[in-house]
Scaffold this motif. Sequence first.
Motif, mmCIF file in Angstrom:
data_model
loop_
_atom_site.group_PDB
_atom_site.id
_atom_site.type_symbol
_atom_site.label_atom_id
_atom_site.label_comp_id
_atom_site.label_asym_id
_atom_site.label_seq_id
_atom_site.Cartn_x
_atom_site.Cartn_y
_atom_site.Cartn_z
ATOM 1 N N HIS A 112 0.814 -1.213 0.000
ATOM 2 C CA HIS A 112 0.000 0.000 0.000
ATOM 3 C C HIS A 112 0.853 1.271 0.000
ATOM 4 O O HIS A 112 0.332 2.357 -0.291
ATOM 5 C CB HIS A 112 -0.954 -0.002 1.195
ATOM 6 N N TYR A 113 2.142 1.160 0.313
ATOM 7 C CA TYR A 113 3.016 2.328 0.255
ATOM 8 C C TYR A 113 3.256 2.795 -1.171
ATOM 9 O O TYR A 113 3.906 3.817 -1.381
ATOM 10 C CB TYR A 113 4.355 2.038 0.948
ATOM 11 N N SER A 114 2.732 2.057 -2.132
ATOM 12 C CA SER A 114 2.789 2.546 -3.512
ATOM 13 C C SER A 114 2.121 3.905 -3.650
ATOM 14 O O SER A 114 2.424 4.666 -4.574
ATOM 15 C CB SER A 114 2.106 1.531 -4.452
ATOM 16 N N ALA A 115 1.174 4.200 -2.769
ATOM 17 C CA ALA A 115 0.567 5.531 -2.603
ATOM 18 C C ALA A 115 -0.543 5.856 -3.589
ATOM 19 O O ALA A 115 -1.481 6.564 -3.248
ATOM 20 C CB ALA A 115 1.618 6.645 -2.609
ATOM 21 N N ASN A 116 -0.452 5.393 -4.827
ATOM 22 C CA ASN A 116 -1.543 5.624 -5.776
ATOM 23 C C ASN A 116 -1.558 4.484 -6.795
ATOM 24 O O ASN A 116 -0.631 3.686 -6.875
ATOM 25 C CB ASN A 116 -1.442 6.994 -6.451
ATOM 26 N N ILE A 117 -2.638 4.419 -7.577
ATOM 27 C CA ILE A 117 -2.828 3.294 -8.484
ATOM 28 C C ILE A 117 -1.739 3.233 -9.553
ATOM 29 O O ILE A 117 -1.257 2.150 -9.910
ATOM 30 C CB ILE A 117 -4.219 3.360 -9.154
ATOM 31 N N GLU A 118 -1.330 4.386 -10.063
ATOM 32 C CA GLU A 118 -0.312 4.380 -11.117
ATOM 33 C C GLU A 118 1.005 3.817 -10.600
ATOM 34 O O GLU A 118 1.678 3.038 -11.286
ATOM 35 C CB GLU A 118 -0.120 5.791 -11.672
ATOM 36 N N ARG A 119 1.395 4.194 -9.392
ATOM 37 C CA ARG A 119 2.626 3.648 -8.812
ATOM 38 C C ARG A 119 2.462 2.170 -8.449
ATOM 39 O O ARG A 119 3.406 1.390 -8.572
ATOM 40 C CB ARG A 119 3.032 4.470 -7.584
ATOM 41 N N LEU A 120 1.275 1.790 -8.017
ATOM 42 C CA LEU A 120 1.019 0.378 -7.747
ATOM 43 C C LEU A 120 1.161 -0.443 -9.027
ATOM 44 O O LEU A 120 1.750 -1.529 -9.029
ATOM 45 C CB LEU A 120 -0.380 0.202 -7.157
ATOM 46 N N GLY A 176 -12.242 7.439 -3.814
ATOM 47 C CA GLY A 176 -10.898 7.777 -4.274
ATOM 48 C C GLY A 176 -9.907 6.649 -4.095
ATOM 49 O O GLY A 176 -10.229 5.563 -3.596
ATOM 50 N N GLU A 177 -8.668 6.905 -4.495
ATOM 51 C CA GLU A 177 -7.629 5.881 -4.495
ATOM 52 C C GLU A 177 -6.617 6.065 -3.383
ATOM 53 O O GLU A 177 -5.513 5.522 -3.447
ATOM 54 C CB GLU A 177 -6.909 5.842 -5.846
ATOM 55 N N GLN A 178 -6.977 6.838 -2.347
ATOM 56 C CA GLN A 178 -6.064 6.998 -1.229
ATOM 57 C C GLN A 178 -6.759 6.678 0.087
ATOM 58 O O GLN A 178 -7.905 7.058 0.319
ATOM 59 C CB GLN A 178 -5.495 8.421 -1.185
ATOM 60 N N ALA A 204 -5.422 3.100 -1.903
ATOM 61 C CA ALA A 204 -6.671 2.418 -1.561
ATOM 62 C C ALA A 204 -7.115 1.610 -2.767
ATOM 63 O O ALA A 204 -7.234 2.141 -3.873
ATOM 64 C CB ALA A 204 -7.743 3.436 -1.167
ATOM 65 N N VAL A 205 -7.379 0.330 -2.542
ATOM 66 C CA VAL A 205 -7.751 -0.541 -3.644
ATOM 67 C C VAL A 205 -8.617 -1.668 -3.089
ATOM 68 O O VAL A 205 -8.388 -2.149 -1.966
ATOM 69 C CB VAL A 205 -6.483 -1.092 -4.343
ATOM 70 N N SER A 206 -9.610 -2.074 -3.834
ATOM 71 C CA SER A 206 -10.394 -3.245 -3.445
ATOM 72 C C SER A 206 -9.678 -4.496 -3.930
ATOM 73 O O SER A 206 -8.809 -4.435 -4.817
ATOM 74 C CB SER A 206 -11.793 -3.174 -4.033
ATOM 75 N N PHE A 207 -10.040 -5.631 -3.381
ATOM 76 C CA PHE A 207 -9.402 -6.870 -3.817
ATOM 77 C C PHE A 207 -9.709 -7.151 -5.291
ATOM 78 O O PHE A 207 -8.842 -7.631 -6.022
ATOM 79 C CB PHE A 207 -9.859 -8.038 -2.947
ATOM 80 N N SER A 208 -10.923 -6.861 -5.726
ATOM 81 C CA SER A 208 -11.257 -7.096 -7.135
ATOM 82 C C SER A 208 -10.436 -6.196 -8.046
ATOM 83 O O SER A 208 -9.966 -6.631 -9.111
ATOM 84 C CB SER A 208 -12.752 -6.881 -7.370
ATOM 85 N N GLU A 209 -10.211 -4.950 -7.643
ATOM 86 C CA GLU A 209 -9.377 -4.038 -8.429
ATOM 87 C C GLU A 209 -7.930 -4.519 -8.451
ATOM 88 O O GLU A 209 -7.242 -4.432 -9.477
ATOM 89 C CB GLU A 209 -9.459 -2.623 -7.853
ATOM 90 N N LEU A 210 -7.457 -5.009 -7.323
ATOM 91 C CA LEU A 210 -6.076 -5.478 -7.230
ATOM 92 C C LEU A 210 -5.871 -6.712 -8.106
ATOM 93 O O LEU A 210 -4.852 -6.828 -8.814
ATOM 94 C CB LEU A 210 -5.737 -5.769 -5.773
ATOM 95 N N VAL A 211 -6.827 -7.627 -8.083
ATOM 96 C CA VAL A 211 -6.735 -8.802 -8.950
ATOM 97 C C VAL A 211 -6.691 -8.379 -10.415
ATOM 98 O O VAL A 211 -5.918 -8.923 -11.217
ATOM 99 C CB VAL A 211 -7.913 -9.757 -8.688
ATOM 100 N N GLU A 212 -7.496 -7.389 -10.767
ATOM 101 C CA GLU A 212 -7.520 -6.908 -12.153
ATOM 102 C C GLU A 212 -6.168 -6.333 -12.564
ATOM 103 O O GLU A 212 -5.731 -6.518 -13.713
ATOM 104 C CB GLU A 212 -8.616 -5.858 -12.310
ATOM 105 N N LEU A 213 -5.485 -5.654 -11.656
ATOM 106 C CA LEU A 213 -4.158 -5.118 -11.950
ATOM 107 C C LEU A 213 -3.123 -6.231 -12.115
ATOM 108 O O LEU A 213 -2.192 -6.121 -12.915
ATOM 109 C CB LEU A 213 -3.717 -4.174 -10.823
ATOM 110 N N LEU A 214 -3.284 -7.295 -11.348
ATOM 111 C CA LEU A 214 -2.299 -8.379 -11.341
ATOM 112 C C LEU A 214 -2.464 -9.361 -12.495
ATOM 113 O O LEU A 214 -1.481 -9.927 -12.986
ATOM 114 C CB LEU A 214 -2.398 -9.146 -10.016
ATOM 115 N N GLN A 215 -3.682 -9.589 -12.930
ATOM 116 C CA GLN A 215 -3.948 -10.681 -13.867
ATOM 117 C C GLN A 215 -3.244 -10.593 -15.222
ATOM 118 O O GLN A 215 -2.969 -11.648 -15.814
ATOM 119 C CB GLN A 215 -5.456 -10.839 -14.051
#
Length: 247
Positions: A112-120, A176-178, A204-215
Amino acid sequence: MLSNAIYTDLSGYYDLMCADIDYRAQSHCIHRLQQLLGNGGNRHLDLACGTGPHVRHLLDAGYQSSGLDINQPMLDLALVRCPEASFSLQDMCGFSLSQPVDLITCFLYSIHYSANIERLRACIASVHDALATGGLFCFNAVDKNRIDNGAWVSHNVGNAEGDFSFSSGWHYSGAGEQQSLKLRIERTAAEGRTAWLDEHAMVAVSFSELVELLQPYFEVQLLEHDYQTIVPWDRASGNALFVCVKM
């Protein structure tokens, strides 16, 4: 490169702050997952490694373990704990390695220290580039939609410098994403009481959003946040262990 000043200023107290964490159980669980789901290799990198306790346990388990962090005082302590390991001052959202590794970990919700979605997104891409084929990426995360803003976790511990109280809690506004991680540290000693307060901006990210980023990069499984057993996430709790295999 982002920085969290409290971890630099209070690096000497970091191990006290994490005294209630079972690093051995966490490291053993990840070792089991690497044997079961990963490529079985022993080259390991710990993101946001702090003072190196996970690196120490994985070294002892036979891994060629290394770590990176954005705080040099933390890395200095890690090198004392693990003189045979290699450590580098790098941002996990844009790091590079000279050789691929088989296992990458990121414990204590540090993703979560990525701080925002783009950095994540950049962190995930960096991890993928650094892993060998079939390599494993393991981290824990909290779902923004399941955060209880009134919940705090606290523990007390003492040493020669006094009695310490450490408290932390997540807060999410609902949009928001924070989100933020709030920290309070109090030290009571003969000369009186000292307190440190801090609030870290976290992604800030939901598990479904995080899975979408990872897949696009990984085969993803969610497990219960229980390092004693390996069971699927119950789809209700707000904490989970993400286990990602590079395709």
